[in-house]
Enzyme design. Structure first.
Site, mmCIF file in Angstrom:
data_model
loop_
_atom_site.group_PDB
_atom_site.id
_atom_site.type_symbol
_atom_site.label_atom_id
_atom_site.label_comp_id
_atom_site.label_asym_id
_atom_site.label_seq_id
_atom_site.Cartn_x
_atom_site.Cartn_y
_atom_site.Cartn_z
ATOM 1 N N HIS A 94 0.825 -1.207 0.024
ATOM 2 C CA HIS A 94 0.052 -0.032 -0.030
ATOM 3 C C HIS A 94 0.833 1.125 0.142
ATOM 4 O O HIS A 94 0.126 2.317 0.094
ATOM 5 C CB HIS A 94 -1.097 0.029 1.292
ATOM 6 C CG HIS A 94 -2.100 -0.885 1.024
ATOM 7 N ND1 HIS A 94 -2.934 -0.809 0.127
ATOM 8 C CD2 HIS A 94 -2.583 -1.998 1.740
ATOM 9 C CE1 HIS A 94 -4.043 -1.702 0.258
ATOM 10 N NE2 HIS A 94 -3.583 -2.482 1.055
ATOM 11 N N HIS A 114 -1.451 -6.046 -6.008
ATOM 12 C CA HIS A 114 -1.803 -7.169 -5.465
ATOM 13 C C HIS A 114 -3.260 -7.573 -5.826
ATOM 14 O O HIS A 114 -4.020 -6.671 -6.545
ATOM 15 C CB HIS A 114 -1.787 -6.944 -3.958
ATOM 16 C CG HIS A 114 -2.553 -6.001 -3.319
ATOM 17 N ND1 HIS A 114 -1.888 -4.410 -3.388
ATOM 18 C CD2 HIS A 114 -3.698 -5.792 -2.969
ATOM 19 C CE1 HIS A 114 -3.050 -3.700 -3.068
ATOM 20 N NE2 HIS A 114 -4.053 -4.444 -2.500
ATOM 21 N N ARG A 174 -15.954 4.084 5.396
ATOM 22 C CA ARG A 174 -15.019 3.493 6.348
ATOM 23 C C ARG A 174 -14.427 4.189 7.437
ATOM 24 O O ARG A 174 -14.869 5.384 7.708
ATOM 25 C CB ARG A 174 -13.595 3.447 5.074
ATOM 26 C CG ARG A 174 -13.879 2.684 3.953
ATOM 27 C CD ARG A 174 -12.984 3.050 2.684
ATOM 28 N NE ARG A 174 -11.461 2.712 3.076
ATOM 29 C CZ ARG A 174 -10.847 1.367 3.130
ATOM 30 N NH1 ARG A 174 -11.816 0.373 2.567
ATOM 31 N NH2 ARG A 174 -9.648 1.051 3.217
ATOM 32 N N LYS A 232 -8.779 3.699 9.055
ATOM 33 C CA LYS A 232 -8.420 2.758 8.052
ATOM 34 C C LYS A 232 -6.831 3.326 7.505
ATOM 35 O O LYS A 232 -6.709 4.586 7.484
ATOM 36 C CB LYS A 232 -9.419 2.625 6.900
ATOM 37 C CG LYS A 232 -10.731 1.815 7.604
ATOM 38 C CD LYS A 232 -10.652 0.384 7.551
ATOM 39 C CE LYS A 232 -10.539 -0.335 6.100
ATOM 40 N NZ LYS A 232 -10.512 -1.829 6.294
ATOM 41 N N CYS A 239 -14.700 -4.629 1.199
ATOM 42 C CA CYS A 239 -13.431 -4.673 0.218
ATOM 43 C C CYS A 239 -12.217 -5.032 0.974
ATOM 44 O O CYS A 239 -12.089 -4.320 2.023
ATOM 45 C CB CYS A 239 -13.289 -3.515 -0.657
ATOM 46 S SG CYS A 239 -13.476 -1.764 0.373
ATOM 47 N N SER A 240 -11.643 -5.945 0.550
ATOM 48 C CA SER A 240 -10.286 -6.504 1.209
ATOM 49 C C SER A 240 -9.624 -7.265 0.365
ATOM 50 O O SER A 240 -9.651 -7.127 -1.012
ATOM 51 C CB SER A 240 -10.744 -7.065 2.594
ATOM 52 O OG SER A 240 -9.601 -7.251 3.206
ATOM 53 N N GLU A 267 -3.648 2.463 -3.218
ATOM 54 C CA GLU A 267 -4.156 1.020 -3.498
ATOM 55 C C GLU A 267 -3.720 0.794 -5.151
ATOM 56 O O GLU A 267 -3.967 1.675 -6.149
ATOM 57 C CB GLU A 267 -5.675 1.040 -3.732
ATOM 58 C CG GLU A 267 -6.142 1.432 -2.277
ATOM 59 C CD GLU A 267 -6.136 0.484 -1.316
ATOM 60 O OE1 GLU A 267 -5.917 -0.852 -1.749
ATOM 61 O OE2 GLU A 267 -6.675 0.488 -0.086
ATOM 62 N N GLU A 305 -4.494 -2.512 -7.327
ATOM 63 C CA GLU A 305 -5.178 -3.898 -7.050
ATOM 64 C C GLU A 305 -5.759 -4.395 -8.619
ATOM 65 O O GLU A 305 -6.268 -3.608 -9.259
ATOM 66 C CB GLU A 305 -6.330 -4.041 -6.141
ATOM 67 C CG GLU A 305 -5.810 -3.251 -4.766
ATOM 68 C CD GLU A 305 -7.128 -3.243 -3.928
ATOM 69 O OE1 GLU A 305 -6.821 -3.184 -2.663
ATOM 70 O OE2 GLU A 305 -8.252 -2.959 -4.159
#
Length: 227
Positions: free
Chosen positions: A40, A51, A70, A74, A86-87, A146, A148
């Site tokens: 991150h 990732h 959130r 976080k 989301c994860s 992020e 992803e």
């Protein structure tokens, strides 16, 4: 340990920074593993560190979608409105299982229970539909971000929710019109909305909404959308 500070996150979030995530290439092929902390950081993202992740759209029987805000603790995008859950799947045999995206679905079950407090007997692997994949990159601030390849998962079920306050500050079920209003408020700067929520809603959910009872018609397993 990184020399950057994370003094706004709580102990629970700090412990998660050492979890090993699945590192992939742009075609979602597994090429390694690295910590959440490293994955991150923008300095690593700019070097190409990517990732695997997932994003859940959870609809109830009234065809309203669960939207959460959130928690302020976080790591990335604290306090932002975002999707239902989301994860990331972790780099272990159970959550790396590729067939039918079973590993990602198992990770989603884990996080639905940990993040939203959904009881184990209320959502099963069979309730989770793998719909799409999308690849995006977004900066949360100067240090964190992020990057992803994200699996978009659909669940249609009434569930009991008791969120972890270190993960979720608030939640509500929204109609399409209410979600449109939220995104418009975000565009005006009145609230903060995660970039992936906006993409998922505008690219996919608006089209799905009239056909939720036959949403499998929108499944695309081979394509990866690029944001």
């Amino acid at each position: 340990m990184s020399d950057v500070t994370v003094d706004w996150i709580d102990k629970h979030q700090l412990e998660r920074l050492d979890e090993m995530m699945i590192v992939v290439d742009e075609n979602d092929k597994v090429i390694g593993a690295d910590t959440e902390r490293n994955c991150h950081q923008n300095k690593n993202i700019e070097k190409g560190l990517l990732h695997r992740a997932f994003s859940v759209a959870l609809f109830n029987s009234e065809k309203k979608v669960l939207i959460q805000r959130r928690a302020d603790t976080k790591l990335t995008f604290p306090g932002y409105y975002t999707d239902s859950c989301c994860s990331h799947p972790l780099s272990n045999p159970e959550e790396m299982e590729e067939k039918d995206a079973l590993g990602v679905k198992k990770a989603a079950l884990r996080r639905l229970q940990a993040e939203l407090g959904i009881p184990q007997d209320q959502v099963s692997l069979e309730d989770i539909v793998f719909m799409k994949r999308y690849h995006y990159k977004a900066k949360s601030d100067a240090v964190w971000g992020e990057h992803e390849v994200c699996y978009l998962l659909l669940i249609k079920k009434d569930v009991k929710i008791c969120p972890d306050p270190s993960e979720v500050s608030s939640f509500s079920y929204l109609t399409r019109e209410e979600l449109e209003e939220l995104l418009e408020r975000g565009a005006r700067g009145e609230v903060q909305v995660t970039p992936w929520l906006r993409f998922v809603v505008e690219q996919f959910l608006y089209a799905w909404w009239p056909y939720l009872d036959e949403a499998t018609r929108f499944i695309e397993l081979d394509k990866i959308y690029r944001v």
